[in-house]
Write a protein that holds these residues in place. Structure first.
Motif, PDB file in Angstrom:
ATOM      1  N   LEU A  54      35.628  -3.640  -3.939  1.00  0.00           N
ATOM      2  CA  LEU A  54      34.634  -3.264  -2.921  1.00  0.00           C
ATOM      3  C   LEU A  54      35.316  -2.836  -1.625  1.00  0.00           C
ATOM      4  O   LEU A  54      34.958  -1.824  -1.011  1.00  0.00           O
ATOM      5  CB  LEU A  54      33.693  -4.441  -2.642  1.00  0.00           C
ATOM      6  N   LEU A  55      36.304  -3.625  -1.227  1.00  0.00           N
ATOM      7  CA  LEU A  55      36.964  -3.331   0.055  1.00  0.00           C
ATOM      8  C   LEU A  55      37.743  -2.032  -0.028  1.00  0.00           C
ATOM      9  O   LEU A  55      37.824  -1.281   0.951  1.00  0.00           O
ATOM     10  CB  LEU A  55      37.897  -4.480   0.444  1.00  0.00           C
ATOM     11  N   ALA A  56      38.305  -1.784  -1.217  1.00  0.00           N
ATOM     12  CA  ALA A  56      39.087  -0.545  -1.364  1.00  0.00           C
ATOM     13  C   ALA A  56      38.211   0.674  -1.122  1.00  0.00           C
ATOM     14  O   ALA A  56      38.682   1.719  -0.667  1.00  0.00           O
ATOM     15  CB  ALA A  56      39.695  -0.482  -2.754  1.00  0.00           C
ATOM     16  N   GLU A  57      36.937   0.541  -1.428  1.00  0.00           N
ATOM     17  CA  GLU A  57      36.054   1.691  -1.209  1.00  0.00           C
ATOM     18  C   GLU A  57      35.465   1.688   0.203  1.00  0.00           C
ATOM     19  O   GLU A  57      35.289   2.743   0.822  1.00  0.00           O
ATOM     20  CB  GLU A  57      34.922   1.672  -2.239  1.00  0.00           C
ATOM     21  N   LEU A  58      35.161   0.495   0.720  1.00  0.00           N
ATOM     22  CA  LEU A  58      34.433   0.437   1.993  1.00  0.00           C
ATOM     23  C   LEU A  58      35.351   0.408   3.213  1.00  0.00           C
ATOM     24  O   LEU A  58      35.031   1.002   4.251  1.00  0.00           O
ATOM     25  CB  LEU A  58      33.529  -0.808   2.008  1.00  0.00           C
ATOM     26  N   LEU A  59      36.479  -0.281   3.083  1.00  0.00           N
ATOM     27  CA  LEU A  59      37.334  -0.396   4.259  1.00  0.00           C
ATOM     28  C   LEU A  59      37.865   0.943   4.767  1.00  0.00           C
ATOM     29  O   LEU A  59      37.930   1.166   5.980  1.00  0.00           O
ATOM     30  CB  LEU A  59      38.483  -1.372   4.002  1.00  0.00           C
ATOM     31  N   PRO A  60      38.277   1.851   3.860  1.00  0.00           N
ATOM     32  CA  PRO A  60      38.721   3.162   4.386  1.00  0.00           C
ATOM     33  C   PRO A  60      37.627   3.844   5.212  1.00  0.00           C
ATOM     34  O   PRO A  60      37.923   4.497   6.213  1.00  0.00           O
ATOM     35  CB  PRO A  60      39.035   3.955   3.115  1.00  0.00           C
ATOM     36  N   LEU A  61      36.381   3.659   4.782  1.00  0.00           N
ATOM     37  CA  LEU A  61      35.287   4.256   5.556  1.00  0.00           C
ATOM     38  C   LEU A  61      35.217   3.632   6.950  1.00  0.00           C
ATOM     39  O   LEU A  61      35.007   4.309   7.955  1.00  0.00           O
ATOM     40  CB  LEU A  61      33.943   4.045   4.840  1.00  0.00           C
ATOM     41  N   ILE A  62      35.414   2.318   6.971  1.00  0.00           N
ATOM     42  CA  ILE A  62      35.381   1.615   8.250  1.00  0.00           C
ATOM     43  C   ILE A  62      36.548   2.079   9.121  1.00  0.00           C
ATOM     44  O   ILE A  62      36.397   2.293  10.327  1.00  0.00           O
ATOM     45  CB  ILE A  62      35.446   0.091   8.012  1.00  0.00           C
ATOM     46  N   VAL A  63      37.710   2.229   8.496  1.00  0.00           N
ATOM     47  CA  VAL A  63      38.883   2.658   9.269  1.00  0.00           C
ATOM     48  C   VAL A  63      38.653   4.070   9.830  1.00  0.00           C
ATOM     49  O   VAL A  63      38.941   4.347  10.995  1.00  0.00           O
ATOM     50  CB  VAL A  63      40.153   2.624   8.382  1.00  0.00           C
ATOM     51  N   VAL A  64      38.113   4.938   8.969  1.00  0.00           N
ATOM     52  CA  VAL A  64      37.803   6.290   9.443  1.00  0.00           C
ATOM     53  C   VAL A  64      36.815   6.209  10.612  1.00  0.00           C
ATOM     54  O   VAL A  64      36.964   6.886  11.648  1.00  0.00           O
ATOM     55  CB  VAL A  64      37.203   7.145   8.303  1.00  0.00           C
ATOM     56  N   GLY A  65      35.824   5.330  10.472  1.00  0.00           N
ATOM     57  CA  GLY A  65      34.848   5.153  11.539  1.00  0.00           C
ATOM     58  C   GLY A  65      35.489   4.636  12.806  1.00  0.00           C
ATOM     59  O   GLY A  65      35.171   5.087  13.911  1.00  0.00           O
ATOM     60  N   LEU A  66      36.409   3.697  12.644  1.00  0.00           N
ATOM     61  CA  LEU A  66      37.085   3.140  13.821  1.00  0.00           C
ATOM     62  C   LEU A  66      37.863   4.214  14.564  1.00  0.00           C
ATOM     63  O   LEU A  66      37.754   4.347  15.777  1.00  0.00           O
ATOM     64  CB  LEU A  66      38.032   2.015  13.377  1.00  0.00           C
ATOM     65  N   VAL A  67      38.632   4.973  13.792  1.00  0.00           N
ATOM     66  CA  VAL A  67      39.437   6.034  14.428  1.00  0.00           C
ATOM     67  C   VAL A  67      38.510   7.072  15.071  1.00  0.00           C
ATOM     68  O   VAL A  67      38.695   7.473  16.229  1.00  0.00           O
ATOM     69  CB  VAL A  67      40.368   6.689  13.392  1.00  0.00           C
ATOM     70  N   GLY A  68      37.509   7.470  14.303  1.00  0.00           N
ATOM     71  CA  GLY A  68      36.577   8.466  14.844  1.00  0.00           C
ATOM     72  C   GLY A  68      35.823   7.937  16.043  1.00  0.00           C
ATOM     73  O   GLY A  68      35.579   8.665  17.008  1.00  0.00           O
ATOM     74  N   GLY A  69      35.475   6.657  15.989  1.00  0.00           N
ATOM     75  CA  GLY A  69      34.731   6.061  17.092  1.00  0.00           C
ATOM     76  C   GLY A  69      35.557   6.018  18.359  1.00  0.00           C
ATOM     77  O   GLY A  69      35.054   6.298  19.451  1.00  0.00           O
ATOM     78  N   VAL A  70      36.823   5.671  18.208  1.00  0.00           N
ATOM     79  CA  VAL A  70      37.699   5.649  19.387  1.00  0.00           C
ATOM     80  C   VAL A  70      37.814   7.062  19.960  1.00  0.00           C
ATOM     81  O   VAL A  70      37.704   7.279  21.176  1.00  0.00           O
ATOM     82  CB  VAL A  70      39.085   5.084  19.017  1.00  0.00           C
ATOM     83  N   ALA A  71      38.014   8.029  19.066  1.00  0.00           N
ATOM     84  CA  ALA A  71      38.129   9.429  19.532  1.00  0.00           C
ATOM     85  C   ALA A  71      36.828   9.869  20.195  1.00  0.00           C
ATOM     86  O   ALA A  71      36.846  10.509  21.263  1.00  0.00           O
ATOM     87  CB  ALA A  71      38.453  10.339  18.348  1.00  0.00           C
ATOM     88  N   ALA A  72      35.703   9.505  19.587  1.00  0.00           N
ATOM     89  CA  ALA A  72      34.413   9.901  20.157  1.00  0.00           C
ATOM     90  C   ALA A  72      34.204   9.250  21.517  1.00  0.00           C
ATOM     91  O   ALA A  72      33.669   9.869  22.443  1.00  0.00           O
ATOM     92  CB  ALA A  72      33.277   9.506  19.214  1.00  0.00           C
ATOM     93  N   ALA A  73      34.626   7.983  21.625  1.00  0.00           N
ATOM     94  CA  ALA A  73      34.477   7.287  22.908  1.00  0.00           C
ATOM     95  C   ALA A  73      35.294   7.979  23.986  1.00  0.00           C
ATOM     96  O   ALA A  73      34.825   8.164  25.119  1.00  0.00           O
ATOM     97  CB  ALA A  73      34.893   5.827  22.769  1.00  0.00           C
ATOM     98  N   PHE A  74      36.512   8.369  23.608  1.00  0.00           N
ATOM     99  CA  PHE A  74      37.352   9.066  24.588  1.00  0.00           C
ATOM    100  C   PHE A  74      36.704  10.403  24.980  1.00  0.00           C
ATOM    101  O   PHE A  74      36.652  10.764  26.154  1.00  0.00           O
ATOM    102  CB  PHE A  74      38.753   9.304  24.008  1.00  0.00           C
TER     103      PHE A  74
END
Lengths: 1030, 287
Positions: free
Chosen positions: A342-362
């Motif tokens: 489960l994590l192998a599928e969901l965590l990458p999405l979360i990581v992508v979201g984290l990176v994208g979220g930081v970029a979006a915040a900036f």
């Protein structure tokens, strides 16, 4: 894993986007908060007057020891080095007040100024910069008004208080240049020009602009009262929030500690410093504190809403993967392996979201800094950004781990069930119950006042969360009952839709989210609208009108004349005179022309037409008007009779003077002596005296003045046959006059008949005894805002007159506030106040209220004022005042409501889409089965839409209700301004247009999505989907 | 891996749901030899699937014991059960799609099924070989949505035998298949049993499937009601002496009928009470 992501790409995108949004909220909050604070400081410093953000040190000679004041460099050296590094090099100056010789009524007076570097800030229209002793440069206005030119020599004398000009130091100045001044901070808010041509109403001398001279002129003569200054302008580009706050302590110490008294050989000089840096720092700290509360509160609520959505999506996504996890367990994978899958599928999405979220915040922070906030606010990544980013990482990963836990550890047999087991009926999970109880209790605590403070802004979200969860749990059983009832009545379509709602958890999951999102949207837009309304109202109320101009000087009559020239009807401009009470106890007197003021001034929240303006009217007794230059009358008087001993030997009676008190066309009092009251024998003779009433006067009183020290006496006099320039004047009945002599000084009473006015006088003091006409009010009627001043009795109290002397005033009504004035203001009729002819005090502030902010009208008024020897020294518009409020931390923080509200609405729609994305296969199979059972496509569409639309409509309506109720409790805790308004204009009533807009907007967004997605699902109800599908 | 024998002793399983206890199995004694292929028959709700899932280690029985090879399932820990499912016992769920990850190809599905066993460093057959055994090499890399139901079921079989297990438990592997596909799947399973020595337990409703099974076990009311061998149907005497009457005997001896068991030289007769002394209505012969 890539295949899995591709297979459920919409779900993957949703999870990544939601994770990104959570991260964006978390990271954007501190970024925006900091940028907002920096912008606030930049705005503060940009708009602060230079003398507020800078430091002025002044040294003068306070005694008569002959000591010279400290020079500018010595003054500048007093500033602590830790402060000096943020200041430009000091501009030093030395100023003398001088007048032209001979110093008679035609003399011109003004300032002779030596200021370091002045010539760099002047343009010389003629001549050059003065460099030699006694050389000066004059302004172009001086050249125009007084005929001085390059080559002129002007003999001058220093003007020193209590020293005759003839005894003062004097010199002859040589005009070597004619300048026009560049405006700018260099002048430290002073105005080198603007005085030329203006007449001082007290001294009647015409003023001249600054005469610029080199420093050597100040050293050349024994000037008695030079004023030396050092002006330090702040380097605002070097000062940010931290530095401004760092300046507070040393500046506080510097300003609080006495500046050392320094001996300079001939005596002692002292200096004082003034600066608003500490106030600026305090305001910045206050704004920072407000922003530190508001920004996180808004963003945390939004982040929680998104996190709640993400949680629901993750749970749905993981539920959807139960068969896959079951397969993995079936093929020997352990719980840990299932979790890893489960994590192998969901965590990458979360990581992508984290990176994208930081970029979006900036990116969002950059956009905000370049749009909402003041351009140039620095981009700073400070520790709070890292902390919140870390919190987002931990929170999101933790959320995935928790969401995956139940499925990962479930027994394989449990996972193999086709339908996820769920509670039936009214039962709630412990978690949901806990959330309902906690959020409900917190809201009730806010509502009952047990909890308070800005954190109360979370009230709408808390209420919506509790209500949404309760509704979500109640809806299942309720719709089941309704659905069954409808089915019994044969209403298959509606009944099936209701039953579908009851049996399907996916749709019900959106209730809490949509309710919370709509509540947040409603509250945000209401707060935004209330903020805008209050900023506008405060700006209008504090400014007073669309545009307010302050007139230089205190010549009320000239100002009124100029305004009359421009606007005889008084519909566009009106004069206002403000008399501020000395000290903190008294009230401010605001003298206005009521009918004009009611039309032109802004009364946000009040209806000026309903205010009791008529109570401010002048007394009903008409004034005695004189129009001419020669007053003739008959004066019959008895002799003065002593009624007591001589106060000192030889101080016997002397003839008294009977005087008439006139108020001229400029509303200034003039006293004209009519004749003598004899000390021996009675007299009766005709008088003819000149009066300055060619443009008209009011006869407001008579007084007897004996002069000197004399024993008390009595006498009587009768005036008759009065006429002015041949026109008879009715002196009125005896009842139209009243004694105004102070008790103990004597009395003056009247009796009269047949057109004559008899006066009985008794004088026991040295002051004049007097009577005043009833057209002059004994007590000035006033409308009052705020409490009456100390010493008031009932509705009677004292307030300042035009001359600054207290007058008896009667409160005839109450105002919530007076536009453009202090909270405690006595509003009086200017015409009434001017009846006694008092000359305005030098502290009177003469203003002009404009009905509209119109540069052309302002120009016309300026021209008219100039023609009457007046000028405008400053203007402020309500729009400008509003602009200042708009650039506050509180406003910028509230503006987040736009983003928060819009995001919440989109989130509600997204939740709906996700619910559809995770359930459409199952739903479409159900509909296919119904189709096979004979239902038509149209019915299926209605069932599918009916399964969603009522739910979202109910959720939106509940959300709006929660938003409104929450706003009712939360708004009092929301700081709308950096500093609370002194005038009570705050209106926290619900902004129904904003609420309506939010509700309709939310309904449209989620309604359309529900409608379209419902039809889309129904459209995929193909019969072949009933066979086993992948 | 060669096949594993299956044995159950007094197997009882009771489902507890919302206050009701339902006995799905009531003392099942079953023995399947290693490499044998048997069919589990019986009406819906008889307990076939429950028996299958108990054999697969998905549930722990309420009572009784299960032996798979050398393992007593009821004594295994969760980890040991995981390991058993990874390598030795493979359960095929009813419906091909429930055995396959929809976004993977047949090859990837087989790889997925091998993953847990591979972690234990087991000697696993090549994926291509597995697909070859079921005749799906040609479709190894096709998307599942492009396969026929028969191919999908073969893919499910391939997944089930991915780790070369000792036991394959197949729940209705031929349901919803046409005759040709059904025969293909049965042949593949028979081949696996014959060639690999894999023990195959197959649940079916289909009489035609049952007819080709070398041995069938009929479950009725949670008990073993009969056994068929080479087309011959037998009643089975359970450990507690229970014998399930065949349908034709049940018609003659409706429930509630009192019978006397009469031993006549090794031939046992059931004589209804009302016919006592007369001609037997039905007899049961046994040895």
């Amino acid at each position: 894993m890539r295949q899995a992501l591709r297979y459920r790409w919409m779900q993957g995108v949703s999870i990544a986007v939601l994770a990104a949004l959570v991260t964006t909220c978390a990271v954007f909050a501190p970024l925006y908060d900091r940028a907002l604070q920096q912008s606030m400081v930049r705005t503060q410093l940009a708009h602060a007057p230079v003398d507020v953000s800078g430091i002025r040190l002044v040294s003068l000679t306070p005694d008569v020891t002959g000591a010279q004041p400290l020079n500018g460099q010595d003054l500048a050296a007093l500033v602590p080095p830790s402060v000096q590094r943020f200041m430009q090099p000091a501009v030093t100056s030395s100023t003398l007040e001088v007048g032209t010789r001979p110093f008679n009524v035609a003399a011109k007076s003004g300032s002779l100024v030596s200021r370091s570097g002045a010539c760099r800030h002047l343009t010389f229209v003629h001549g050059r910069c003065p460099t030699a002793q006694f050389d000066i440069a004059i302004s172009t206005a001086d050249q125009h008004n007084y005929g001085w030119h390059v080559g002129s020599s002007i003999p001058i004398t220093e003007l020193v208080t209590n020293v005759l000009p003839s005894k003062s130091a004097h010199a002859t100045l040589h005009v070597v240049g004619v300048y026009s001044a560049h405006p700018g901070n260099y002048w430290f808010k002073a105005t080198p020009t603007g005085q030329s041509g203006l007449t001082d109403p007290v001294t009647s001398h015409a003023g001249h602009d600054w005469w610029i001279t080199p420093a050597s002129t100040m050293l050349a003569a024994p000037w008695a009262a030079p004023v030396n200054e050092a002006d330090l302008v702040m380097r605002t580009d070097r000062v940010d929030l931290d530095r401004l706050l760092a300046l507070r302590a040393p500046m506080q110490k510097f300003l609080a500690s006495p500046v050392p008294v320094i001996g300079n050989g001939t005596g002692q000089s002292s200096a004082y410093a003034s600066s608003g840096i500490v106030d600026l720092a305090n305001a910045a700290a206050h704004g920072r504190d407000q922003a530190n509360i508001l920004v996180p509160l808004f963003m945390v609520q939004l982040a929680l809403l998104i996190a709640l959505t993400l949680w629901l999506v993750l749970r749905a996504a993981i539920d959807q993967r139960r068969p896959e996890v079951a397969l993995a367990r079936l093929r020997g994978r352990s719980s840990a392996g299932a979790r890893g899958m489960l994590l192998a599928e969901l965590l990458p999405l979360i990581v992508v979201g984290l990176v994208g979220g930081v970029a979006a915040a900036f990116a969002l922070s950059c956009a905000a800094r370049h749009t909402w906030l003041v351009a140039g606010a620095p981009f700073e990544v400070r520790p709070p950004v890292l902390y919140t980013a870390l919190a987002a990482v931990v929170g999101l990963i933790g959320m995935v781990l928790v969401a995956a836990q139940a499925t990962a550890t479930a027994a394989p047999a449990e996972l193999l069930r086709r339908v996820v087991p769920r509670r039936r009926g009214w039962a709630m999970s412990v978690g949901d119950l806990l959330v309902v109880v906690v959020s409900g209790a917190a809201f009730i605590a806010f509502a009952t006042g047990s909890l308070s403070g800005p954190v109360g802004t979370a009230a709408p979200t808390l209420l919506a969360l509790a209500v949404g969860l309760l509704l979500a749990h109640a809806l299942g059983p309720v719709t089941a009952l309704v659905g069954r009832a409808m089915m019994r009545r044969g209403r298959a379509t509606g009944g099936l839709a209701m039953l579908q709602i009851a049996r399907r958890p996916g749709v019900r999951k959106i209730i809490a989210t949509v309710t919370v999102a709509t509540a947040l949207l409603t509250f945000s837009y209401d707060a935004l609208a209330v903020g805008i309304g209050n900023r506008t109202a405060r700006a209008q109320a504090e400014t007073g009108a669309a545009l307010v101009a302050t007139v230089g000087g205190t010549d009320v009559a000239a100002t009124r004349a100029a305004l009359h020239d421009v606007d005889p009807s008084g519909r566009e401009v009106t004069p206002v005179v403000q008399l501020t009470a000395p000290g903190e106890q008294g009230t401010t007197t605001l003298a206005v022309v009521p009918s004009q003021f009611a039309r032109i001034a802004d009364f946000p929240g009040l209806d000026p037409a309903q205010l009791p303006w008529t109570r401010l009217a002048a007394p009903k007794t008409p004034p005695i008007r004189l129009h001419g230059t020669q007053l003739t009358l008959q004066l019959a008087s008895a002799k003065l009779q002593a009624t007591g001993p001589e106060p000192i030997p030889g101080a016997g009676l002397t003839p008294g003077q009977l005087q008439a008190v006139l108020v001229n066309s400029e509303s200034l009092r003039t006293v004209v002596t009519l004749g003598e009251l004899p000390i021996a024998g009675s007299s009766r003779h005709s008088l003819s005296v000149s009066i300055p009433c060619a443009k008209g006067c009011l006869l407001t009183g008579f007084q007897e003045y004996a002069g000197g020290i004399h024993p008390p006496f009595t006498t009587s006099a009768t005036l008759a046959d009065a006429s002015v320039s041949g026109h008879p004047v009715d002196l009125g009945s005896a009842g139209a006059w009243r004694s105004i002599t102070a008790a103990g000084d004597g009395s003056m009473t009247t009796q009269g008949a047949n057109g004559s006015l008899g006066m009985d006088l008794s004088q026991s003091g040295t002051s004049a005894v007097a009577i005043e006409h009833a057209s002059v009010p004994a007590r000035i009627p006033a409308l009052v805002s705020g409490p009456l001043p100390a010493g008031s009795q009932g509705n009677q109290f004292q307030a300042q007159g035009l001359d600054g002397i207290l007058r008896d005033v009667t409160k005839v009504g109450t105002l919530a506030y007076v536009p453009g004035s202090d909270p405690d203001t006595t509003l009086v009729n200017l015409d009434v106040l001017q009846r006694d002819g008092a000359a305005p005090t030098s502290t009177a502030l003469v203003q002009i209220f404009f009905a509209r902010n119109d540069p052309a009208l302002l120009a016309k008024v300026s021209t008219a004022l100039k023609a009457h020897g007046q000028g405008i020294i400053s203007t402020i518009s309500a729009a400008q005042a509003r602009g200042v409020f708009d650039r506050s931390a509180a406003t910028w923080a509230l503006q987040l409501g736009v983003v928060v509200g819009a995001t919440a609405a989109l989130l509600a729609a997204l939740v709906l889409l996700i619910a559809v994305a995770t359930s459409w296969r199952l739903r479409s199979r159900d509909y296919a089965a119904l189709r096979m059972a004979g239902l038509r496509r149209r019915q299926l569409a209605l069932i599918s839409v009916g399964e969603q639309l009522p739910v979202v409509i109910i959720s939106v309506l509940l959300g709006v209700a929660c938003g409104v109720i929450g706003a009712h409790f939360a708004m009092p805790h929301v700081p709308l301004f950096a500093t609370p308004p002194a005038i009570p204009v705050i209106n926290l009533s619900i902004s129904w247009p904003a609420v309506g807009l939010a509700g309709i907007g939310a309904l449209i967004v989620v309604g359309v999505v529900a409608w379209l997605s419902g039809r889309w699902v129904a459209g995929r109800a193909h019969l072949d989907s009933l066979r086993e599908t992948l | 891996m060669s096949g594993a024998a299956i044995s159950t002793r007094g197997l009882v399983h009771i489902y507890r749901s919302e206050g009701h206890d339902v006995a799905a199995l009531s003392g099942v004694d079953l023995s399947v030899r290693s490499g044998e292929m048997i069919g589990l028959l019986g009406p819906s709700g008889a307990g076939k699937s429950t028996l299958l899932t108990l054999l697969g280690g998905l549930f722990r029985p309420s009572a009784g014991k299960i032996y798979i090879g050398d393992h007593e399932l009821t004594a295994l820990t969760v980890k040991e059960l995981d390991r058993l499912r990874a390598r030795e016992v493979s359960l095929m769920l009813q419906g091909a799609s429930r055995n396959l990850l929809p976004y993977l190809t047949p090859r990837q599905n087989v790889e997925f099924a091998q993953r847990a066993a591979r972690r234990d460093s087991a000697d696993l057959p090549d994926v291509g070989e597995v697909l070859d055994r079921v005749g799906l090499s040609e479709y190894a890399d096709h998307h599942l949505s492009g396969l026929t139901p028969g191919h999908l079921q073969l893919a499910a079989v391939a997944v089930a035998i991915a780790t070369d297990p000792g036991v394959v438990l197949a729940d209705e592997p031929t349901s919803q298949l046409d005759h040709e596909a059904r025969d293909t799947v049965l042949k593949v399973l028979a081949d696996i049993s014959a060639q690999q020595g894999t023990t195959v337990v197959l649940v079916t409703h289909d009489p035609q499937v049952a007819a080709v099974m070398p041995r069938t076990i009929t479950i009725r009311d949670g008990r073993i009601g009969g056994e068929g061998r080479a087309g011959e149907e037998y009643a089975v005497v359970t450990a507690d002496g229970f014998v399930h009457l065949p349908d034709h005997a049940l018609a003659a001896l409706p429930p509630g009928t009192l019978v006397r068991v009469h031993d006549q030289d090794g031939i046992y007769q059931l004589i209804p009470e009302h016919e006592a002394g007369g001609t037997p209505g039905a007899t049961k012969e046994g040895s």
